[in-house]
Structure formats: C-alpha cells, structure tokens
Design a protein around this motif. Structure first.
Motif, short mmCIF file in Angstrom:
data_model
loop_
_atom_site.label_atom_id
_atom_site.label_comp_id
_atom_site.label_asym_id
_atom_site.label_seq_id
_atom_site.Cartn_x
_atom_site.Cartn_y
_atom_site.Cartn_z
N GLU A 1 -8.55 3.10 1.66
CA GLU A 1 -7.42 3.03 2.57
C GLU A 1 -7.34 1.71 3.31
N PRO B 1 -3.28 -1.60 -2.04
CA PRO B 1 -3.83 -0.43 -2.74
C PRO B 1 -5.06 -0.81 -3.55
N LYS C 1 -11.63 9.54 -0.32
CA LYS C 1 -10.95 8.44 0.34
C LYS C 1 -11.94 7.75 1.27
N TYR D 1 -0.71 7.22 -1.41
CA TYR D 1 -0.81 6.59 -0.10
C TYR D 1 0.29 7.08 0.85
N LEU E 1 0.82 -1.21 0.00
CA LEU E 1 0.00 0.00 0.00
C LEU E 1 0.85 1.26 0.00
N ASP E 2 1.96 1.25 0.76
CA ASP E 2 2.74 2.46 0.97
C ASP E 2 3.79 2.70 -0.13
#
Length: 482
Positions: free
Chosen positions: A45, A333, A347, A24, A18-19
């Motif tokens: 998220e 993600p 979001k 993100y 995700l990061d």
C-alpha cells in the motif's frame, strides 16, 4: 541441494496511479486479473518511486540505486555504462532475459536517438523495443508489427473533447502487442530448463489519452457519475510557482493539458480515457497469466505488477507529472505473487521504496546482492519472515531537473515522507511544501510557513539531509581500516 530459481514476469506500466485498480479501492475500473494477482500474492500500500519522472525512476529500480547515485537523474540523460542492472546480474547467473515495450534509461527523443534507444549491457537477450506507439523510429517494433498487419497508428478525434482520442482497436493496440511478445517468449521457453525473466513495459496509461473506442464506451455511458479531480479553488496560491505554472499548462507549457482551460466534461473524459487504458492493461495481464497456467509455468513464476511513477490526472489542478511529489505522483501500485512462496492475500502498509526490488529479485533467485545496491531486499516480507525486518521510517524521492525546464536553472527538489508528514524542499528556492497528512491527507493545505509547524519542519529537514547523505555511492567498497 538444487535451488529452484523462479521465472520472473516483470510487468511495469507507465505513469499509473495507485487508485486506478480495483484492488486499491477503485469501484469504476474493470481489473479482475490484477485484483486476482493481489489475492494470490502480496499488495504493497505504501510503495514509493524514487522519482516522479520516467528515466530516473526506471534507472533507479533497475540498479537498486538512487538517481543521484547512479547519475541517471533526468529524462533525456543516458545511464552511465558502468552502472549494473539487475537484469544483467540475473543474465550472468543463467537467466534468459527478454523485454517488450519501453526501457527508457537512455535518451528517447528522435533528435538524440534517431534509430533506437542506446543500450548499455542490460542483460536482455530478446529486445522488442517500442518506446511509445507513434512511428518516430524505424526500429519501433510495434510500428513494424502494425505494418505487417496492414494497419497504421492513427488515433481518431473524439467529439466534444479535444483532450482525448480514440486509439487503435484493442487487437492492434501497443498494450496488446507488448503482451503478445511476452506470450511468445513464455511459450518458447516452456520446456527450457533455464530460468527466464521477461519485462513487459507497457507505455499506457501514459498520455496521450487514447484508449480503444470500445473500452472507453462503458465510461461514457455513465460519465456524470465519474468523480472530478480533487482540487480546491485557490489551493495553489501558497504552493510553489511550478505548480501554478502547470495549472495553466502541463510541463510549464501554457495551454498544454491546462486544467484552467478545461470544463467538468473534459475532466471526466480524461478520467474515463485513463481508466479505459487501465482496463485494457488488465485484460492483457489476464492473457499472460492464462499462458503461464496452460504451459505449466505459473507455479514457478514470480509475477510483479508495478508502475514507474504516477499521474496527477487533474488533482491539485495539474495534469501529467513534473517536480510534484503528491501521493498520486509517487505512491505507486506494487503487487508481487509467486504461488506457495509469497504470502497470499496480504497487504503491507509499511513503507518500501522501488529500489528495494533489485536486491529482492537477486535474493529470490538465490544470488548475492550486488555491493553497489542501496535498496534492501523485501524477501523476508514476501515470505513472512519479517519479524526482525527493519522497515523504513520514511521514504525519499528526488527531482534533479528531471523533466521539462520550468525556468533557466531547472527544478531541483527532494521529498521526505513519514507516517504523519511530508516535506518537499525546492533547493535554491525559498519556497517548499509541508503537509500534515493525518489532518490533511489530500495535501491541499501547505503549512510550510505556518508558525506552529516550524519545529516539525526543522526535524523533517534533518531527516531529509540524513537521507541525502545516505544516498552517497557505497562503491568502491572499503577494504581495510586505512
């Protein structure tokens, strides 16, 4: 009334955290195209994969059914012929469906699939298959394409780091080839009155860590600025033995991408290579969006960007994946965009599961949801009609001997994650994991045996048992009271 069915560009990366995207919160990567998708659409998220391993995750989101329900629970296991994929349902509804890259819902080792991955009736009329870049199969279309270009897949060693390689230049990279096949498909269908779906299934940023040399260079220029993996010395002492094993070699293979053997330089090089692979993915996403704009198809195309599961990348002292349910492994993600249909620049921080995608696509296409699906359509969330939508209070994930065996019996584990806590049960084993996420968001301290958390553990166990029961197959449908 004529219902306009959207085209669907379904982009799925492999093993992406995700990061690893700007949208993100990553300040190092260069992902303007994916970030722009998030601005034009809706970013989730808290989207969770149903398995931290490829095949069970993919089989799950393609069928809208949990791994234990669709019976495709392991890498190297074939999805049963009677399972129904959402792509098949859309093809039956009039969609022209295509794919480039990997599918991986059947065995993909040359010993079991010497020519090509076996297929069920998956609905893909166009099928440009390349499970991974290495030339292991005659039917690997990426290999064939390289040969046509007078090239070969031959990564180069990197000086001062044995864990990273330089892959082909961007123009000859498998990521570029996957996007090129999608572009050709979209251009060919520009004037068609038939809606289409195209799955772009990049192999990257899956290991081996082999980006093009020119893409990793900008990270090498500032290598010392890159963060080291999040790992506290000794944190694995009271965690399951499988993590302790993988600390000394991924997949339980001693010495294979072993955190314990690496220097800080190695860790930063691996992170640089991983992010460089993501940068190339973003560039190819931009190329595909540009073609949609040029051909006038953007306004009626739903774009999905997601990954099948994550990558530990050294966090918690482990690389790659396995029977591990850290956020880096299962929180993936997910971005969805469709101009004037899906809310823009929004979001959603509520829990959703990837099995929710299949019913969502059917509802977006104004098609009935298949009775065997266990996900719940996100269409009300996407369109802003979610005032009465029942969001999940917890997310559920499975690992039923899904990856390489760590012992004779394999690892059977399930996870439940709520707003405040995460519990991982290792079935047939007395150990487990329990994290108080509000106090310990990094999941460094396992409070499984802590006296103060035993009531919470029991409550989470009950929640986990409820979810396991709920995953029972809804088929065949009940027809009468008796």
């Amino acid at each position: 009334m004529n219902i306009i069915k959207p085209n669907i560009l379904w982009i799925c990366t492999d093993q992406q955290r995700l990061d690893s995207l700007g949208c993100y919160g990553n300040e190092f990567v260069k992902t303007p195209n994916i970030d722009r998708l998030a601005e034009r659409g809706l970013l989730f998220e808290n989207a969770y994969s149903q398995s931290p391993v490829c095949t069970p995750s993919r089989a799950s989101f393609l069928t809208g059914r949990y791994p234990r329900t669709n019976r495709c629970r392991q890498n190297g296991q074939a999805i049963p012929n009677d399972e129904v994929l959402v792509t098949k349902l859309l093809a039956d509804a009039g969609y022209t469906c295509g794919l480039s890259g990997k599918l991986h819902i059947s065995p993909c080792h040359p010993s079991a699939a010497p020519e090509i991955e076996a297929r069920v009736d998956d609905g893909y009329e166009t099928f440009h298959w390349s499970h991974h870049p290495s030339p292991d199969w005659p039917a690997n279309e990426y290999t064939q394409w390289l040969q046509e270009q007078g090239q070969e897949f031959k990564p180069e060693s990197v000086e001062n780091c044995s864990y990273v390689q330089y892959g082909p230049d961007a123009e000859y990279h498998q990521t570029t080839w996957c996007a090129e096949k999608a572009i050709q498909f979209m251009e060919a269908n520009e004037a068609s009155e038939t809606p289409w779906l195209f799955s772009v299934n990049f192999f990257d940023p899956h290991h081996p860590f082999d980006p093009p040399k020119q893409y990793i260079q900008r990270y090498l220029d500032r290598l010392e600025e890159l963060p080291l993996p999040h790992y506290k010395q000794g944190e694995l002492n009271n965690k399951p033995i499988y993590q302790q094993m993988d600390h000394h070699g991924a997949y339980g293979m001693k010495g294979h991408l072993a955190y314990s053997d690496m220097t800080e330089h190695d860790h930063r090089m691996l992170r640089a290579a991983y992010w460089a692979m993501v940068d190339l993915i973003d560039e190819q996403v931009g190329r595909m969006i540009t073609v949609l704009e040029k051909t006038g198809q953007l306004d009626n195309t739903m774009i999905i960007f997601m990954s099948d599961h994550g990558e530990l990348l050294g966090d918690h002292g482990v690389y790659l994946k396995g029977p591990h349910f850290y956020e880096q492994s299962v929180n993936v993600p997910l971005i969805m965009c469709w101009p004037e249909k899906i809310r823009e620049n929004k979001k959603v921080d509520r829990f959703i599961e990837l099995i929710d995608l299949a019913p969502t696509l059917l509802e977006a296409a104004d098609e009935p949801v298949y009775a065997g699906m266990q996900g719940q359509s996100l269409w009300p969330v996407l369109t802003g009609n979610d005032l009465t939508y029942t969001y999940r209070k917890a997310v559920y994930c499975e690992h039923y001997n899904a990856n390489f065996k760590h012992d004779e019996k394999g690892v059977y584990a399930t996870m439940i994650r709520t707003d405040e806590h995460k519990l991982v049960a290792y079935h047939g084993d007395e150990t487990g994991e329990l994290y108080h996420l509000k106090v310990d968001p990094s999941e460094s301290t396992n409070v499984w045996d802590h006296p103060a958390y035993q009531t919470i553990k029991l409550s989470l166990y009950q929640c986990l048992c409820d979810r396991i029961v709920e995953t029972i197959d809804p088929l065949p449908i009940r027809q009468s009271p008796w």
